[in-house]
Scaffold this active site. Sequence first.
Site, PDB file in Angstrom:
ATOM      1  N   CYS A   9       8.853 -12.920  12.484  1.00  0.00           N
ATOM      2  CA  CYS A   9       8.700 -11.696  11.694  1.00  0.00           C
ATOM      3  C   CYS A   9       8.879 -10.503  12.623  1.00  0.00           C
ATOM      4  O   CYS A   9       9.526 -10.632  13.668  1.00  0.00           O
ATOM      5  CB  CYS A   9       7.357 -11.678  10.955  1.00  0.00           C
ATOM      6  SG  CYS A   9       5.904 -11.673  12.030  1.00  0.00           S
ATOM      7  N   ARG A  15       2.829 -12.220   9.364  1.00  0.00           N
ATOM      8  CA  ARG A  15       3.542 -13.234   8.595  1.00  0.00           C
ATOM      9  C   ARG A  15       3.910 -14.487   9.383  1.00  0.00           C
ATOM     10  O   ARG A  15       3.645 -15.613   8.933  1.00  0.00           O
ATOM     11  CB  ARG A  15       4.807 -12.628   7.963  1.00  0.00           C
ATOM     12  CG  ARG A  15       4.500 -11.593   6.903  1.00  0.00           C
ATOM     13  CD  ARG A  15       5.737 -10.766   6.586  1.00  0.00           C
ATOM     14  NE  ARG A  15       6.126  -9.932   7.719  1.00  0.00           N
ATOM     15  CZ  ARG A  15       7.216  -9.196   7.779  1.00  0.00           C
ATOM     16  NH1 ARG A  15       8.068  -9.224   6.770  1.00  0.00           N
ATOM     17  NH2 ARG A  15       7.471  -8.460   8.836  1.00  0.00           N
ATOM     18  N   ASP A 126       5.988  -7.583   3.995  1.00  0.00           N
ATOM     19  CA  ASP A 126       5.190  -7.181   5.154  1.00  0.00           C
ATOM     20  C   ASP A 126       3.849  -6.625   4.666  1.00  0.00           C
ATOM     21  O   ASP A 126       3.816  -5.600   3.987  1.00  0.00           O
ATOM     22  CB  ASP A 126       5.983  -6.112   5.922  1.00  0.00           C
ATOM     23  CG  ASP A 126       5.284  -5.678   7.195  1.00  0.00           C
ATOM     24  OD1 ASP A 126       4.100  -6.037   7.379  1.00  0.00           O
ATOM     25  OD2 ASP A 126       5.918  -4.979   7.982  1.00  0.00           O
TER      26      ASP A 126
HETATM   27  P1  4NP Z   1       4.307  -8.824  10.831  1.00  0.00           P
HETATM   28  O1  4NP Z   1       3.610  -7.457  10.387  1.00  0.00           O
HETATM   29  O2  4NP Z   1       5.750  -8.495  11.138  1.00  0.00           O
HETATM   30  O3  4NP Z   1       4.174  -9.700   9.644  1.00  0.00           O
HETATM   31  O4  4NP Z   1       3.544  -9.322  12.051  1.00  0.00           O
HETATM   32  C1  4NP Z   1       3.674  -6.278  11.124  1.00  0.00           C
HETATM   33  C2  4NP Z   1       2.882  -6.130  12.236  1.00  0.00           C
HETATM   34  C3  4NP Z   1       2.923  -4.957  12.953  1.00  0.00           C
HETATM   35  C4  4NP Z   1       3.768  -3.940  12.561  1.00  0.00           C
HETATM   36  C5  4NP Z   1       4.577  -4.106  11.453  1.00  0.00           C
HETATM   37  C6  4NP Z   1       4.528  -5.271  10.742  1.00  0.00           C
HETATM   38  N1  4NP Z   1       3.783  -2.727  13.281  1.00  0.00           N
HETATM   39  O5  4NP Z   1       4.498  -1.804  12.867  1.00  0.00           O
HETATM   40  O6  4NP Z   1       3.092  -2.599  14.302  1.00  0.00           O
END
Ligand code: 4NP
Length: 156
Positions: A9, A15, A126
């Site tokens: 992800c 995710r 997300d």
């Molecule tokens: P992930 O979610 O891609 O599912 O781990 C996110 C975690 C952090 C961020 C964005 C999405 N961020 O912008 O820091």
Amino acid sequence: MAKKLLFVCLGNICRSPAAENIMNHLIEQEGLGDRFICDSAGTGGWHVGALPDRRMRAAAKERGLDFVGSARQFEAMDLREFDLILAMDKDNYRNILALDPQRKFTDKVKMMCDYCETYTDKEVPDPYYGGADGFNYVIDLLFDACGGLLKSLKSH
Ligand code: 4NP
């Protein structure tokens, strides 16, 4: 030899660690631990070394699951190392393939939602900037997708 699966992800704290932990849970339930190795990574590097997001761990805990892991960034070498790479959304898919300019590994990279059996989502949304509902939804969706993925892998 065990098949190596990598879930990817953006941040590797919501995710993809959820997908990795749910997949390991299903693999263990079926006693197939010696056939698969699961890992996860993020295309971004902001959270390297971090545990899965506490909101994701809380949502998992409600279902009796303990999500473990330490975030790391996806790297070009992963395309060589892993047998199957599962992208949570289209941006992840694009960013993974951006590290494969010669298009040698395109066939290894799939969209996670291609394996859903019940849900019709095309991407795993997300949950980072939303509330608890988003985290619960991601877990339900990933149970569906991981179940379908395991079924597909067992039949090949
Ligand atoms: P992930 O979610 O891609 O599912 O781990 C996110 C975690 C952090 C961020 C964005 C999405 N961020 O912008 O820091």
